[in-house]
Design a protein around this motif. Structure first.
Motif, PDB file in Angstrom:
ATOM      1  N   GLY A   1      11.951  16.533  -6.004  1.00  0.00           N
ATOM      2  CA  GLY A   1      12.411  15.434  -6.828  1.00  0.00           C
ATOM      3  C   GLY A   1      13.748  15.740  -7.462  1.00  0.00           C
ATOM      4  O   GLY A   1      14.352  16.792  -7.248  1.00  0.00           O
ATOM      5  N   GLU A   2      14.190  14.809  -8.275  1.00  0.00           N
ATOM      6  CA  GLU A   2      15.471  14.926  -8.970  1.00  0.00           C
ATOM      7  C   GLU A   2      15.229  15.383 -10.394  1.00  0.00           C
ATOM      8  O   GLU A   2      14.251  14.991 -11.032  1.00  0.00           O
ATOM      9  N   ILE A   3      16.119  16.228 -10.886  1.00  0.00           N
ATOM     10  CA  ILE A   3      16.005  16.728 -12.249  1.00  0.00           C
ATOM     11  C   ILE A   3      16.615  15.724 -13.209  1.00  0.00           C
ATOM     12  O   ILE A   3      17.751  15.285 -13.035  1.00  0.00           O
ATOM     13  N   GLY A   4      15.816  15.349 -14.212  1.00  0.00           N
ATOM     14  CA  GLY A   4      16.300  14.440 -15.246  1.00  0.00           C
ATOM     15  C   GLY A   4      16.608  15.225 -16.503  1.00  0.00           C
ATOM     16  O   GLY A   4      17.483  16.077 -16.524  1.00  0.00           O
TER      17      GLY A   4
ATOM     18  N   SER B   1      14.246  17.172 -18.095  1.00  0.00           N
ATOM     19  CA  SER B   1      13.414  18.367 -18.208  1.00  0.00           C
ATOM     20  C   SER B   1      12.903  18.776 -16.841  1.00  0.00           C
ATOM     21  O   SER B   1      12.179  18.020 -16.192  1.00  0.00           O
ATOM     22  N   LEU B   2      13.264  19.977 -16.392  1.00  0.00           N
ATOM     23  CA  LEU B   2      12.775  20.480 -15.113  1.00  0.00           C
ATOM     24  C   LEU B   2      11.259  20.583 -15.133  1.00  0.00           C
ATOM     25  O   LEU B   2      10.585  20.264 -14.146  1.00  0.00           O
TER      26      LEU B   2
ATOM     27  N   GLU C   1       8.994  18.800 -16.889  1.00  0.00           N
ATOM     28  CA  GLU C   1       8.361  17.489 -16.789  1.00  0.00           C
ATOM     29  C   GLU C   1       8.573  16.867 -15.416  1.00  0.00           C
ATOM     30  O   GLU C   1       7.676  16.206 -14.873  1.00  0.00           O
ATOM     31  N   ASP C   2       9.734  17.081 -14.824  1.00  0.00           N
ATOM     32  CA  ASP C   2      10.019  16.502 -13.514  1.00  0.00           C
ATOM     33  C   ASP C   2       9.151  17.147 -12.436  1.00  0.00           C
ATOM     34  O   ASP C   2       8.651  16.467 -11.533  1.00  0.00           O
TER      35      ASP C   2
ATOM     36  N   ALA D   1       5.551  15.915 -12.873  1.00  0.00           N
ATOM     37  CA  ALA D   1       5.396  14.541 -12.391  1.00  0.00           C
ATOM     38  C   ALA D   1       5.201  14.484 -10.883  1.00  0.00           C
ATOM     39  O   ALA D   1       4.635  13.516 -10.357  1.00  0.00           O
ATOM     40  N   GLU D   2       5.658  15.512 -10.168  1.00  0.00           N
ATOM     41  CA  GLU D   2       5.503  15.557  -8.716  1.00  0.00           C
ATOM     42  C   GLU D   2       4.275  16.361  -8.291  1.00  0.00           C
ATOM     43  O   GLU D   2       4.102  16.659  -7.112  1.00  0.00           O
TER      44      GLU D   2
ATOM     45  N   PRO E   1      21.417  16.949 -14.962  1.00  0.00           N
ATOM     46  CA  PRO E   1      20.716  15.775 -14.426  1.00  0.00           C
ATOM     47  C   PRO E   1      21.324  15.364 -13.089  1.00  0.00           C
ATOM     48  O   PRO E   1      22.546  15.343 -12.932  1.00  0.00           O
TER      49      PRO E   1
ATOM     50  N   ARG F   1      18.545  18.746  -7.824  1.00  0.00           N
ATOM     51  CA  ARG F   1      17.242  18.522  -7.199  1.00  0.00           C
ATOM     52  C   ARG F   1      16.460  19.830  -7.071  1.00  0.00           C
ATOM     53  O   ARG F   1      17.038  20.921  -7.074  1.00  0.00           O
TER      54      ARG F   1
END
Length: 418
Positions: free
Chosen positions: A151-154, A156-157, A159-160, A163-164, A190, A193
């Motif tokens: 996924g993509e980093i927003g 917080s690494l 939390e991201d 989420a996956e 941000p 990935r």
């Protein structure tokens, strides 16, 4: 201790339903055959005792739990003795469930006992022909699956990744592994990935039993990609290695805590409390009170306690004339005392705001030969590097992992029994 007599309630409900049905079938609401009614009553009175479920809570012992289900002390002792080879008394954990089926002829004895210590084992106890008890263990078949998450980093690494579907323990392991090579405060932005391949274990019906280890991970930053593979050298423990077969483990972590931001860097600055400029000999990481602080490297505790304006402080001494300082802590574990050895990544305290501080943060200093240096500039010494046959074996393993990772593109999960 939490005790549920669910089975007893269920048995009562079944009897009540049957009795109600009998009443409805006859005029006036009374059964036409008094003998039949008496027979039904006899069945109720002599129904076998229902199973009892107990849930382990902190401080419980197996003996006490078994006695609380109605077993005699001698019987509880015999059952516990049968279980002990498969589950030592100290291995009892809160949340584990124990089911006791009393003997119909003597409810103070057990006809059967079952305990599930973890997701892969079920211990069953039965009466033995000799009059005592014997236990057997039923193992749940585990089927290994490989999972690819990316996924993509927003913001917080952590939390991201969560989420996956990446399990929290693996996320923390990866953050620490990458922190040897990546300064998260400076280089992770941000839009960067991540990708991870890890294990899941399922039963034959597909139900999740547990997560396994990470196998491969990558961070794709704006200027470079950082890739690591998990590998166990012959006779050694598993560790993370880069593409050259060099251990990612370094003499010092670049950041001694997770998910924090730099609030003040190394160098001259205007002091927020004193109001004038002076040298800031470390780096400040803003983080919530209670955030774990890790030992940046292996070493020994040189100081642990209150240190003037620094508040609660820990100083560690490392090899090569290096020492690290961690200040403004809210607490320090009792085991962290002068002379104690610490390992890299061990929790040595928690973020606070003690001493001269405007808010919760970690003040972190690195000293070389008693002179403060910028933590970002100190050279990170490499850990173990693979050579010879170990390096050749790693390259073979790395190629196999890469093929598996590629095969998982666009697929959430694949069984991989080997």
């Amino acid at each position: 201790m939490f005790l549920r007599r669910a089975a007893i309630s269920a048995a009562f409900c079944l009897f009540a339903t049957a009795a109600a049905a009998s009443i409805d079938e006859h005029a006036g609401g009374l059964p036409s055959d008094p003998a039949a009614a008496a027979g039904d009553l006899a069945i109720e009175q002599h129904a076998p005792p229902a199973p009892v479920l107990v849930v382990v809570e902190r401080g419980d012992t197996l003996m006490a739990l078994l006695v609380d289900t109605g077993l005699a002390a001698a019987e509880a002792h015999a059952v516990a003795a049968a279980i002990a080879p498969h589950l030592p008394p100290r291995a009892l954990r809160p949340g584990q469930e124990i089911v006791v089926v009393p003997d119909p002829a003597d409810p103070t004895r057990a006809r059967a006992v079952e305990i599930v210590p973890d997701a892969t084992r079920r211990i069953q106890v039965r009466q033995a022909e000799t009059g005592g008890y014997e236990a057997s263990v039923e193992e749940t078949q585990q089927i290994r699956h490989l999972v690819r998450a990316e996924g993509e980093i927003g913001s917080s690494l952590y939390e991201d990744m969560a989420a996956e579907g990446v399990p929290p323990s693996l996320i923390m392991n990866l953050i620490r592994a990458f922190s040897h090579a990546v300064d998260f405060q400076r280089y992770v932005q941000p839009g960067d990935r991540f990708a991870v391949m890890f294990e899941r274990f399922r039963d034959p019906d597909g139900a999740l039993i547990q997560h396994g280890q990470g196998i491969y991970a990558e961070l794709r930053l704006r200027d470079r990609a950082v890739r690591i593979w998990r590998h166990a050298p012959a006779g050694g423990s598993p560790d993370w290695y880069d593409e050259k077969g060099e251990s990612v483990r370094r003499a010092l972590l670049r950041t001694p805590l997770d998910a924090a931001r730099i609030s003040s860097g190394f160098g001259m600055r205007r002091h927020p409390i004193l109001g004038y400029s002076r040298m800031h000999r470390g780096v400040d990481f803003a983080a919530p009170t209670g955030t774990p602080v890790y030992a940046a490297g292996e070493g020994s505790v040189a100081f642990a306690g209150w240190r003037g304006n620094y508040g609660r402080t820990v100083i560690l001494r490392h090899s090569g004339g290096i020492s690290t300082l961690y200040a403004h802590l809210s607490s320090i574990p009792a085991a962290i005392r002068p002379g104690a050895r610490v390992r890299q990544g061990q929790v040595i305290g928690r973020v606070g705001s003690t001493g001269m501080s405007t808010g919760p943060h970690l003040h972190y200093e690195v000293h070389r030969n008693n002179v403060a240096v910028n933590p970002a500039s100190i050279r990170m010494l490499a850990g173990r590097n693979l050579q010879g046959r170990d390096l050749a074996a790693f390259r073979t393993e790395r190629a196999r992992i890469d093929r598996r990772f590629t095969a998982l593109a666009g697929v959430a999960e694949l069984a991989a029994a080997d």
